[in-house]
Design a protein around this motif. Sequence first.
Motif, PDB file in Angstrom:
ATOM      1  N   VAL A 207     -23.655  82.133 -61.889  1.00  0.00           N
ATOM      2  CA  VAL A 207     -23.876  80.740 -61.813  1.00  0.00           C
ATOM      3  C   VAL A 207     -24.148  80.545 -60.244  1.00  0.00           C
ATOM      4  CG1 VAL A 207     -22.845  78.531 -61.815  1.00  0.00           C
ATOM      5  CG2 VAL A 207     -22.742  80.022 -63.804  1.00  0.00           C
ATOM      6  N   VAL A 208     -23.469  81.195 -59.256  1.00  0.00           N
ATOM      7  CA  VAL A 208     -23.635  80.913 -57.869  1.00  0.00           C
ATOM      8  C   VAL A 208     -25.011  81.478 -57.556  1.00  0.00           C
ATOM      9  CG1 VAL A 208     -23.004  81.399 -55.576  1.00  0.00           C
ATOM     10  CG2 VAL A 208     -21.426  80.870 -57.180  1.00  0.00           C
ATOM     11  N   LEU A 209     -25.430  82.766 -58.194  1.00  0.00           N
ATOM     12  CA  LEU A 209     -26.612  83.158 -57.498  1.00  0.00           C
ATOM     13  C   LEU A 209     -27.690  82.377 -57.979  1.00  0.00           C
ATOM     14  CD1 LEU A 209     -25.639  87.019 -57.881  1.00  0.00           C
ATOM     15  CD2 LEU A 209     -25.991  85.581 -55.681  1.00  0.00           C
ATOM     16  N   ARG A 210     -27.689  81.988 -59.374  1.00  0.00           N
ATOM     17  CA  ARG A 210     -28.961  81.355 -60.113  1.00  0.00           C
ATOM     18  C   ARG A 210     -29.031  80.086 -59.361  1.00  0.00           C
ATOM     19  NH1 ARG A 210     -30.410  81.623 -65.430  1.00  0.00           N
ATOM     20  NH2 ARG A 210     -29.751  83.868 -65.274  1.00  0.00           N
ATOM     21  N   LEU A 211     -27.867  79.157 -59.367  1.00  0.00           N
ATOM     22  CA  LEU A 211     -28.075  77.915 -58.885  1.00  0.00           C
ATOM     23  C   LEU A 211     -28.510  78.137 -57.262  1.00  0.00           C
ATOM     24  CD1 LEU A 211     -28.163  74.807 -59.259  1.00  0.00           C
ATOM     25  CD2 LEU A 211     -25.363  74.935 -59.099  1.00  0.00           C
ATOM     26  N   THR A 212     -27.950  78.593 -56.477  1.00  0.00           N
ATOM     27  CA  THR A 212     -28.630  78.798 -55.148  1.00  0.00           C
ATOM     28  C   THR A 212     -30.040  79.189 -55.086  1.00  0.00           C
ATOM     29  OG1 THR A 212     -26.510  79.682 -54.323  1.00  0.00           O
ATOM     30  CG2 THR A 212     -28.114  80.121 -53.004  1.00  0.00           C
ATOM     31  N   ARG A 213     -30.548  80.196 -56.213  1.00  0.00           N
ATOM     32  CA  ARG A 213     -31.946  80.231 -55.892  1.00  0.00           C
ATOM     33  C   ARG A 213     -32.869  79.457 -56.588  1.00  0.00           C
ATOM     34  NH1 ARG A 213     -31.473  84.508 -58.723  1.00  0.00           N
ATOM     35  NH2 ARG A 213     -32.134  84.064 -60.824  1.00  0.00           N
ATOM     36  N   MET A 214     -32.336  78.353 -57.432  1.00  0.00           N
ATOM     37  CA  MET A 214     -33.000  77.369 -57.968  1.00  0.00           C
ATOM     38  C   MET A 214     -33.250  76.352 -56.857  1.00  0.00           C
ATOM     39  SD  MET A 214     -31.010  77.100 -61.689  1.00  0.00           S
ATOM     40  CE  MET A 214     -31.682  75.367 -61.823  1.00  0.00           C
ATOM     41  N   GLN A 215     -32.191  76.336 -56.166  1.00  0.00           N
ATOM     42  CA  GLN A 215     -32.238  75.162 -55.082  1.00  0.00           C
ATOM     43  C   GLN A 215     -33.180  75.592 -54.121  1.00  0.00           C
ATOM     44  OE1 GLN A 215     -28.349  73.403 -53.608  1.00  0.00           O
ATOM     45  NE2 GLN A 215     -28.544  72.237 -55.617  1.00  0.00           N
ATOM     46  N   ASN A 216     -33.054  76.949 -53.551  1.00  0.00           N
ATOM     47  CA  ASN A 216     -34.142  77.202 -52.501  1.00  0.00           C
ATOM     48  C   ASN A 216     -35.481  77.468 -53.157  1.00  0.00           C
ATOM     49  OD1 ASN A 216     -34.518  78.838 -50.080  1.00  0.00           O
ATOM     50  ND2 ASN A 216     -34.775  80.518 -51.189  1.00  0.00           N
ATOM     51  N   GLU A 217     -35.765  77.801 -54.316  1.00  0.00           N
ATOM     52  CA  GLU A 217     -37.233  77.496 -54.696  1.00  0.00           C
ATOM     53  C   GLU A 217     -37.537  76.329 -54.667  1.00  0.00           C
ATOM     54  OE1 GLU A 217     -36.643  79.783 -58.429  1.00  0.00           O
ATOM     55  OE2 GLU A 217     -36.677  81.613 -57.457  1.00  0.00           O
ATOM     56  N   LYS A 218     -36.856  75.372 -55.383  1.00  0.00           N
ATOM     57  CA  LYS A 218     -37.128  73.875 -55.248  1.00  0.00           C
ATOM     58  C   LYS A 218     -37.591  73.114 -53.937  1.00  0.00           C
ATOM     59  CE  LYS A 218     -36.366  69.779 -58.316  1.00  0.00           C
ATOM     60  NZ  LYS A 218     -35.857  69.377 -59.379  1.00  0.00           N
ATOM     61  N   VAL A 219     -36.818  73.814 -53.073  1.00  0.00           N
ATOM     62  CA  VAL A 219     -37.186  73.337 -51.682  1.00  0.00           C
ATOM     63  C   VAL A 219     -38.510  73.711 -51.279  1.00  0.00           C
ATOM     64  CG1 VAL A 219     -36.710  73.409 -49.336  1.00  0.00           C
ATOM     65  CG2 VAL A 219     -34.965  72.980 -50.764  1.00  0.00           C
ATOM     66  N   ARG A 220     -38.835  74.854 -51.710  1.00  0.00           N
ATOM     67  CA  ARG A 220     -40.072  75.531 -51.243  1.00  0.00           C
ATOM     68  C   ARG A 220     -41.282  74.890 -52.215  1.00  0.00           C
ATOM     69  NH1 ARG A 220     -39.646  80.316 -48.664  1.00  0.00           N
ATOM     70  NH2 ARG A 220     -37.572  81.214 -48.502  1.00  0.00           N
ATOM     71  N   GLN A 221     -40.764  74.372 -53.464  1.00  0.00           N
ATOM     72  CA  GLN A 221     -42.161  73.821 -54.101  1.00  0.00           C
ATOM     73  C   GLN A 221     -42.405  72.478 -53.347  1.00  0.00           C
ATOM     74  OE1 GLN A 221     -40.020  73.047 -57.910  1.00  0.00           O
ATOM     75  NE2 GLN A 221     -41.251  74.799 -58.811  1.00  0.00           N
ATOM     76  N   GLY A 222     -41.605  71.647 -52.408  1.00  0.00           N
ATOM     77  CA  GLY A 222     -41.856  70.483 -51.990  1.00  0.00           C
ATOM     78  C   GLY A 222     -41.685  69.543 -52.806  1.00  0.00           C
ATOM     79  N   PRO A 223     -42.288  68.202 -52.673  1.00  0.00           N
ATOM     80  CA  PRO A 223     -42.040  67.039 -53.265  1.00  0.00           C
ATOM     81  C   PRO A 223     -42.528  67.083 -54.788  1.00  0.00           C
ATOM     82  CG  PRO A 223     -42.840  66.580 -51.279  1.00  0.00           C
ATOM     83  CD  PRO A 223     -42.911  67.747 -51.365  1.00  0.00           C
ATOM     84  N   ALA A 224     -41.656  66.210 -55.731  1.00  0.00           N
ATOM     85  CA  ALA A 224     -42.169  66.096 -57.001  1.00  0.00           C
ATOM     86  C   ALA A 224     -43.544  65.619 -57.207  1.00  0.00           C
ATOM     87  CB  ALA A 224     -41.493  65.071 -57.722  1.00  0.00           C
ATOM     88  N   PRO A 225     -44.400  66.308 -58.237  1.00  0.00           N
ATOM     89  CA  PRO A 225     -45.840  65.838 -58.121  1.00  0.00           C
ATOM     90  C   PRO A 225     -46.064  64.783 -58.804  1.00  0.00           C
ATOM     91  CG  PRO A 225     -45.143  67.441 -59.845  1.00  0.00           C
ATOM     92  CD  PRO A 225     -43.975  67.420 -58.994  1.00  0.00           C
ATOM     93  N   VAL A 226     -47.028  63.786 -58.292  1.00  0.00           N
ATOM     94  CA  VAL A 226     -47.360  62.444 -58.820  1.00  0.00           C
ATOM     95  C   VAL A 226     -48.541  62.337 -59.620  1.00  0.00           C
ATOM     96  CG1 VAL A 226     -47.910  60.235 -58.225  1.00  0.00           C
ATOM     97  CG2 VAL A 226     -46.193  61.602 -56.678  1.00  0.00           C
TER      98      VAL A 226
END
Length: 228
Positions: A207-226
Amino acid sequence: MTEDPQAQLNAVPTAWLRSPIGLGWAAVAGLGVVIATDLFAVWADVVMRDVTGDLASGVAVGDRADRADRLYSVAGTVQTAALLTTAVLFVCWFHRVRVNAEVFRPDGHSKTRSWAIWGWIVPIVNLWFPRRITLDSWDASSPWGAPRPHGLVNTWWMFWVISLLSGRAASRAYTKADSAEEIQDAAGQMLFADVVDIVAAALAIAVVLRLTRMQNEKVRQGPAPVFA
C-alpha cells in the motif's frame, strides 16, 4: 450572529504538496523490521507450544521451560519496539499523503486531516477511520479520470484488523493462563496472530509503495485536463 464565510475559509489549514517518497521508504523499512521481529516471534511461539505440550503430557523438560520463557519475553520486547517505531514512521507518511491528496482533490475527503493521526489512536474508530482515509487518499491520488480499484487497500485492512483483534485476544489468554495446557493454547493463538501480522505488514508495504508512486506520478501529470 452570521459567521463570515471568508473567516471560515481562512480557518481551514492550507494544504500543499510535499514529497512522500522519503517517509514512504522509512515506513517500508520499519515494516520490514516488523516482519523480521514477527518471524522471530513465530519461532518463539513454536518453541513455547512444544515445551508446554511436553509439560502437559508429563514429559520432563529440564531447563527448556526457562529458555522458552526467556525467548518468548525477548520476542515480545523486540516486537513492541519495532511496532512503536514503525507506527511513528507510518503515521507520518500517512498524514503526508493525506495532505497531498487534499491538494489533488479538496472536496473528496469524508474525514478531516487530523483524523489521519487520531484515527489510529482513538479506540473503536481505529477499526475503520484509517481505512476510510486511505480510500479517500487513494481515489484522490489516482490518475485523472482513471480511478484505481480498492482491492489492495481492503485486503490489507482486513488482515490488519484480524491481526489487531487476534493479538489482543492472545495476550489476554496468555496473561490469564495458569496451566501448561492454557499456556500452550495461548501460544497457539499468538502464533496465529503473528502469522497474520506478517501478512498485514507485507500488504502495508504494498500500500505504501503503490500510494506513494501514485502521488508521484500524479504530480508529474500536472493539473487536471479541462474539456470543452
